[in-house]
Design an enzyme around this catalytic site. Structure first.
Site, short mmCIF file in Angstrom:
data_model
loop_
_atom_site.label_atom_id
_atom_site.label_comp_id
_atom_site.label_asym_id
_atom_site.label_seq_id
_atom_site.Cartn_x
_atom_site.Cartn_y
_atom_site.Cartn_z
N LYS A 1 37.98 -17.68 43.92
CA LYS A 1 39.62 -17.82 44.22
C LYS A 1 40.21 -18.73 43.10
O LYS A 1 39.27 -19.20 42.26
CB LYS A 1 39.96 -18.75 45.47
N TYR B 1 44.39 -22.80 49.10
CA TYR B 1 43.74 -23.22 50.54
C TYR B 1 44.90 -23.34 51.45
O TYR B 1 44.74 -22.95 52.63
CB TYR B 1 42.78 -24.55 50.38
P1 NAD Z 1 33.55 -24.76 35.22
O1 NAD Z 1 34.53 -25.07 34.14
O2 NAD Z 1 32.79 -25.76 35.76
O3 NAD Z 1 32.82 -23.50 35.12
C1 NAD Z 1 33.16 -22.13 34.46
C2 NAD Z 1 32.15 -21.39 33.62
O4 NAD Z 1 32.84 -20.44 33.18
C3 NAD Z 1 31.36 -22.21 32.58
O5 NAD Z 1 30.22 -22.02 32.71
C4 NAD Z 1 31.89 -21.65 31.34
O6 NAD Z 1 31.04 -21.73 30.15
C5 NAD Z 1 32.02 -20.18 31.97
N1 NAD Z 1 33.27 -19.40 31.04
C6 NAD Z 1 33.24 -18.27 30.31
N2 NAD Z 1 34.18 -18.13 29.63
C7 NAD Z 1 35.02 -19.10 29.40
C8 NAD Z 1 36.05 -19.44 28.54
N3 NAD Z 1 36.74 -18.55 27.85
N4 NAD Z 1 36.47 -20.64 28.86
C9 NAD Z 1 36.05 -21.49 29.56
N5 NAD Z 1 34.90 -21.43 30.42
C10 NAD Z 1 34.40 -20.12 30.18
O7 NAD Z 1 34.61 -24.27 36.49
P2 NAD Z 1 34.27 -24.14 38.00
O8 NAD Z 1 34.85 -25.11 38.56
O9 NAD Z 1 32.84 -23.53 38.33
O10 NAD Z 1 35.15 -23.15 38.48
C11 NAD Z 1 34.92 -21.60 38.11
C12 NAD Z 1 35.73 -20.71 39.28
O11 NAD Z 1 35.23 -21.21 40.65
C13 NAD Z 1 37.18 -21.04 39.30
O12 NAD Z 1 38.07 -19.71 39.52
C14 NAD Z 1 37.41 -21.85 40.44
O13 NAD Z 1 38.91 -21.75 41.17
C15 NAD Z 1 36.31 -21.45 41.41
N6 NAD Z 1 35.82 -22.40 42.36
C16 NAD Z 1 36.03 -22.11 43.37
C17 NAD Z 1 35.59 -23.26 44.45
C18 NAD Z 1 35.48 -22.97 45.95
O14 NAD Z 1 35.44 -23.89 46.63
N7 NAD Z 1 35.47 -21.90 46.36
C19 NAD Z 1 35.27 -24.55 43.90
C20 NAD Z 1 35.20 -24.77 42.75
C21 NAD Z 1 35.54 -23.68 41.71
#
Ligand code: NAD
Length: 378
Positions: free
Chosen positions: A141, A230
């Protein structure tokens, strides 16, 4: 929602009886051994796309605990990181892919689902690549940063005849599922007055991985895209998955312009539903807050403490506290989605629901920017 133990064998039996040819193929053990006349169905293989915070600390560990799926591969920009994941999760190095060559997933029979966990505006590109490779898709999401991107993802998945779901873990969490039941069965009558908030303090949790969340191009917006979704979800759940007909909204004050130069710091909005029900909602990057309350003519239900984080939410209704099993949200979601696929059931969190929510989010931004009531075409 986790299936109670007593119902598991029944659903398996029913499942085996109803199994379609496609599901039979999915379940066939990779290397069947003649010595075992009734081999256990194999676990579905999941490949995580993006090995950031959510994959590393929640989804990966959850995939060690899941009953019906397992981590079978990764898509990452770092081969070194991929090799570490392959060692830690015991999958072959040939199951490490990079973003540019996701097409290679097509030839890999270990992977059934591709789970896209990259920054919001990249979801469309990665989901479409996964669909083109013939893999079922779970998209984190918000599904995308525009309705147009949601439509492209849905079209690609339809064309490839693969399943598209959104990582809405709370549909598989018992207390939220109970809220959905109270709404569906109108236990207190239809919910007519709703109020909810969700947010965290970006300042106190400012690590490298929060930075894309402040970049409008990658995040698509601020806390509304991230945490507000949410509250949108809970309000629609309380209205038995109806979308609102219109929204009004306003941006909150910018107290830290140096941090929030591209995305909003906070926003509040009102959703109006066709039966005149109203939800007053708020999201923010400046405060730890997470609650939801829905009132009907004959009772109410409230989720809090927190309502939307990974912990067990506290559900109280006008009849008293509701005690339900505590689950690991990600395990419940991943196993729930695997079983939906295996049993050929519709998902609790289909792509169309993700699209609906992005349409609502777009309307909320338009309402806040224009200072006017905006009709929602979800
Ligand atoms: P994060 O920044 O920790 O991880 C993002 C990942 O994407 C990294 O591994 C990064 O290297 C990669 N990536 C690939 N191309 C990229 C670019 N051009 N720029 C930046 N990063 C790039 O983020 P996260 O917290 O893991 O969130 C990722 C997704 O998951 C988001 O869409 C977020 O909304 C979702 N999320 C959902 C929940 C949930 O409870 N459902 C919780 C956290 C995050």
């Amino acid at each position: 929602m986790k299936t109670p133990p007593s119902t598991i064998s029944v659903s398996r039996r029913r499942f085996l009886a109803q199994m379609s040819a496609a599901a039979a193929l999915l379940l066939a053990p990779r290397r069947s051994r003649a010595v075992n006349p009734s081999p256990k169905p194999r676990k579905l293989g999941v490949a995580l796309v993006g090995l950031g915070g959510y994959s590393t600390y929640e989804l990966g560990p959850a995939l060690r605990l899941t009953e019906h799926c397992r981590l079978a591969g990764v898509v990452t920009g770092s081969r070194k990181k991929g090799r570490k994941w392959a060692r830690d999760y015991a999958f072959p190095e040939e199951n490490i892919f990079d973003y540019e060559t996701m097409g290679r997933l097509a030839g890999n029979p270990d992977i059934d689902f591709v789970y896209v966990v990259t920054p919001n505006s990249l979801h469309a590109e990665h989901c479409i690549a996964a669909a083109k490779a013939g893999k079922h898709v779970i998209c984190e999401k918000p599904m995308a940063t525009s309705v147009a991107d949601c439509d492209s993802i849905i079209a690609a998945c339809r064309k490839a005849a693969v399943r598209l779901t959104v990582g809405y873990r709370l549909h598989y969490e018992p207390h939220h599922a109970e809220l959905a039941r109270l709404a569906r069965e109108k236990v207190f009558g239809p919910f007519m007055r709703m109020k909810g908030a969700n947010g965290f303090d970006m300042d106190s949790s400012a690590t490298a991985r929060t930075f894309w969340r402040l970049d409008k191009k990658l995040a698509g917006g601020g806390p509304l895209m991230d945490m507000g979704v949410y509250v949108v979800q809970a309000a629609c759940m309380a209205k038995v998955e109806a979308a609102p007909v219109a929204v009004t909204a306003r941006f909150g004050p910018v107290t830290r312009p140096e941090v929030f130069s591209e995305v909003e710091e906070s926003i509040e909005w009102t959703m109006e539903f066709a039966d005149r029900a109203v939800a007053n909602c708020r999201t923010t990057y400046t405060e730890q807050v997470s609650n939801f309350r829905a009132e009907a003519d004959h009772g109410w239900a409230q989720l809090e403490d927190p309502a939307f984080y990974y912990d067990e939410p506290l559900l109280t209704t006008s009849q008293g506290p509701v005690k339900l099993p505590r689950v690991n949200h990600q395990v419940a979601q991943l196993d729930g989605m695997a079983m939906e696929l295996l049993e050929g059931r519709p998902s609790l969190a289909p792509g169309e629901m993700g699209r609906r929510d992005v349409a609502i989010v777009e309307a909320i931004y338009a309402a806040a920017a224009g200072g006017r009531r905006v009709e929602v075409s979800a």
